[in-house]
Motif scaffolding. Structure first.
Motif, mmCIF file in Angstrom:
data_model
loop_
_atom_site.group_PDB
_atom_site.id
_atom_site.type_symbol
_atom_site.label_atom_id
_atom_site.label_comp_id
_atom_site.label_asym_id
_atom_site.label_seq_id
_atom_site.Cartn_x
_atom_site.Cartn_y
_atom_site.Cartn_z
ATOM 1 N N LEU A 23 35.149 -23.943 66.373
ATOM 2 C CA LEU A 23 34.130 -23.671 66.494
ATOM 3 C C LEU A 23 33.143 -24.894 65.982
ATOM 4 C CD1 LEU A 23 34.620 -20.663 63.467
ATOM 5 C CD2 LEU A 23 33.398 -20.758 66.149
ATOM 6 N N ILE A 24 33.837 -26.042 65.471
ATOM 7 C CA ILE A 24 33.132 -26.782 65.576
ATOM 8 C C ILE A 24 31.849 -27.376 66.934
ATOM 9 C CG2 ILE A 24 32.537 -29.489 65.082
ATOM 10 C CD1 ILE A 24 33.516 -27.673 62.837
ATOM 11 N N GLY A 25 30.797 -26.622 67.307
ATOM 12 C CA GLY A 25 30.026 -27.589 67.863
ATOM 13 C C GLY A 25 29.591 -26.012 68.699
ATOM 14 N N ALA A 26 29.800 -24.530 68.337
ATOM 15 C CA ALA A 26 28.816 -23.816 68.608
ATOM 16 C C ALA A 26 28.628 -23.422 67.961
ATOM 17 C CB ALA A 26 30.553 -22.816 68.600
ATOM 18 N N THR A 27 27.730 -22.764 68.420
ATOM 19 C CA THR A 27 26.171 -21.948 68.210
ATOM 20 C C THR A 27 26.065 -20.932 67.408
ATOM 21 O OG1 THR A 27 24.810 -23.012 69.833
ATOM 22 C CG2 THR A 27 23.650 -21.776 68.680
ATOM 23 N N LEU A 28 25.566 -20.405 65.945
ATOM 24 C CA LEU A 28 25.180 -19.714 65.655
ATOM 25 C C LEU A 28 24.252 -19.078 65.076
ATOM 26 C CD1 LEU A 28 26.620 -17.512 63.903
ATOM 27 C CD2 LEU A 28 26.350 -18.539 61.259
ATOM 28 N N MET A 29 24.025 -17.668 65.851
ATOM 29 C CA MET A 29 22.669 -17.566 65.618
ATOM 30 C C MET A 29 22.280 -16.156 64.890
ATOM 31 S SD MET A 29 20.358 -18.898 67.196
ATOM 32 C CE MET A 29 18.765 -18.296 67.364
ATOM 33 N N PHE A 30 21.459 -15.553 64.448
ATOM 34 C CA PHE A 30 21.021 -14.221 63.173
ATOM 35 C C PHE A 30 19.879 -14.104 63.329
ATOM 36 C CE2 PHE A 30 21.006 -12.655 59.031
ATOM 37 C CZ PHE A 30 21.792 -11.464 59.147
ATOM 38 N N THR A 36 24.089 -24.850 65.083
ATOM 39 C CA THR A 36 24.958 -25.354 65.507
ATOM 40 C C THR A 36 25.960 -25.554 64.636
ATOM 41 O OG1 THR A 36 23.667 -26.920 67.349
ATOM 42 C CG2 THR A 36 26.491 -27.184 66.675
ATOM 43 N N ILE A 37 27.105 -24.901 64.758
ATOM 44 C CA ILE A 37 27.897 -25.266 63.734
ATOM 45 C C ILE A 37 28.539 -26.807 63.407
ATOM 46 C CG2 ILE A 37 30.505 -24.034 63.049
ATOM 47 C CD1 ILE A 37 29.328 -21.470 63.788
ATOM 48 N N VAL A 38 28.445 -26.686 62.596
ATOM 49 C CA VAL A 38 28.734 -28.651 62.096
ATOM 50 C C VAL A 38 30.508 -28.450 61.437
ATOM 51 C CG1 VAL A 38 26.740 -29.758 62.558
ATOM 52 C CG2 VAL A 38 27.247 -28.954 60.469
ATOM 53 N N GLU A 39 30.483 -27.112 60.181
ATOM 54 C CA GLU A 39 31.050 -27.218 59.159
ATOM 55 C C GLU A 39 31.487 -26.343 58.879
ATOM 56 O OE1 GLU A 39 29.796 -29.438 55.602
ATOM 57 O OE2 GLU A 39 31.874 -28.438 54.889
ATOM 58 N N VAL A 40 33.206 -25.984 58.731
ATOM 59 C CA VAL A 40 33.948 -24.716 58.642
ATOM 60 C C VAL A 40 35.079 -25.175 58.260
ATOM 61 C CG1 VAL A 40 33.698 -23.738 61.074
ATOM 62 C CG2 VAL A 40 35.565 -24.759 60.536
ATOM 63 N N GLU A 41 35.893 -23.941 57.480
ATOM 64 C CA GLU A 41 37.158 -23.924 56.552
ATOM 65 C C GLU A 41 37.949 -23.355 56.852
ATOM 66 O OE1 GLU A 41 35.725 -26.514 52.522
ATOM 67 O OE2 GLU A 41 36.365 -24.523 52.241
ATOM 68 N N ALA A 42 39.210 -23.322 57.864
ATOM 69 C CA ALA A 42 40.564 -22.168 57.353
ATOM 70 C C ALA A 42 41.043 -21.533 56.359
ATOM 71 C CB ALA A 42 41.234 -22.401 58.571
ATOM 72 N N TYR A 43 40.637 -20.334 55.960
ATOM 73 C CA TYR A 43 41.685 -19.833 55.199
ATOM 74 C C TYR A 43 42.830 -18.712 56.014
ATOM 75 C CZ TYR A 43 38.436 -21.704 51.944
ATOM 76 O OH TYR A 43 37.782 -22.879 50.994
ATOM 77 N N ILE A 150 27.230 -15.427 68.591
ATOM 78 C CA ILE A 150 27.748 -16.692 68.504
ATOM 79 C C ILE A 150 28.071 -17.417 70.090
ATOM 80 C CG2 ILE A 150 29.595 -18.218 67.072
ATOM 81 C CD1 ILE A 150 30.058 -15.663 65.457
ATOM 82 N N PHE A 151 27.492 -18.470 69.882
ATOM 83 C CA PHE A 151 28.203 -19.000 71.745
ATOM 84 C C PHE A 151 28.858 -19.946 71.504
ATOM 85 C CE2 PHE A 151 23.786 -17.328 71.274
ATOM 86 C CZ PHE A 151 23.392 -16.774 72.257
#
Length: 199
Positions: A23-30, A36-43, A150-151
């Motif tokens: 997902l890092i580098g993907a684009t979130l539109m709302f 651009t998604i630059v930070e996430v965490e997995a749970y 999400i692209f």
DNA sequence: TATGAGATCAACT
DNA sequence: GTTGATCTCATAC
């Protein structure tokens, strides 16, 4: 510019530890805003820090359903935080979206945030939800249908890895992923000696 | 630059 | 009654 590829349910129906770095580098539109998604965490559901760890509740119910849906929860009684449900149906795992580099709808995001500085618009899970206007009204919505889109990222990126932020359980798992060197991270990742950025 | 308090609520003990 | 996947502002150094 390559044509944007919309991510569907099959993208999310894999391990959080595969989906999160992708997902890092993907684009979130709302609703016309996003970035651009630059930070996430997995749970993962076997992870004591995950909201699903102790079983199904009213709050986390969507995590126990199929992948590709939004899990939104109230954080510290104040903020909203957005997760993408992942893995096969019922495995109760998700990826927390922690930061965006704003690219679309900057004016609307500034208005909602009451802030002009671009770097602070979406650099944190609560900030990003306030900037986009994500609330519990969007709990359980499909991620491949409006208001979400999400692209896929257009090419390879350098992904930084490190321990997650703000948790008290399973603090050592390196399940935080980010775009290396991005100024839009909620916090920088530990850099190799001598290359740490100032400021 | 760093640390601390307050805001405010659903889930859990 | 306590805790927490947070953020902002104030105060201290």
């Amino acid at each position: 510019m390559p044509r944007p590829v919309l991510l569907h349910q099959d993208f999310f129906a894999r391990s959080v530890h595969v989906v999160a770095p992708e997902l890092i580098g993907a684009t979130l539109m709302f609703k016309g805003a996003g970035g651009t998604i630059v930070e996430v965490e997995a749970y993962h559901h076997t992870d004591p820090a995950a909201h699903s760890f102790n079983g199904r509740t009213g709050r986390n119910a969507v995590m126990f359903g199929p992948p590709g849906y939004a899990y939104v929860y109230r954080s510290y009684g104040i903020h909203w935080c957005l997760n993408f449900v992942c893995e096969p149906d019922g495995s109760a795992s998700a990826v927390l979206i922690r930061a965006l580099e704003p690219t679309h709808g900057l004016a609307a995001m500034r208005r909602r945030r009451g802030l002009t500085e671009e770097r602070l618009l979406c650099s944190g899970p609560g900030r990003l939800c306030e900037a986009l206007g994500v609330t519990d009204k969007h709990y359980g919505l499909a991620l491949d249908q409006p208001p979400f889109a999400i692209f896929a990222r257009p090419g390879d990126v350098e992904v930084a890895v490190g321990p997650r932020i703000g948790i008290t359980k399973a603090v050592d798992h390196p399940w935080r992923y980010g775009l290396a060197g991005s100024p839009f991270l909620s916090k920088p990742f530990k850099s190799p000696a001598g290359t740490a950025r100032r400021r």
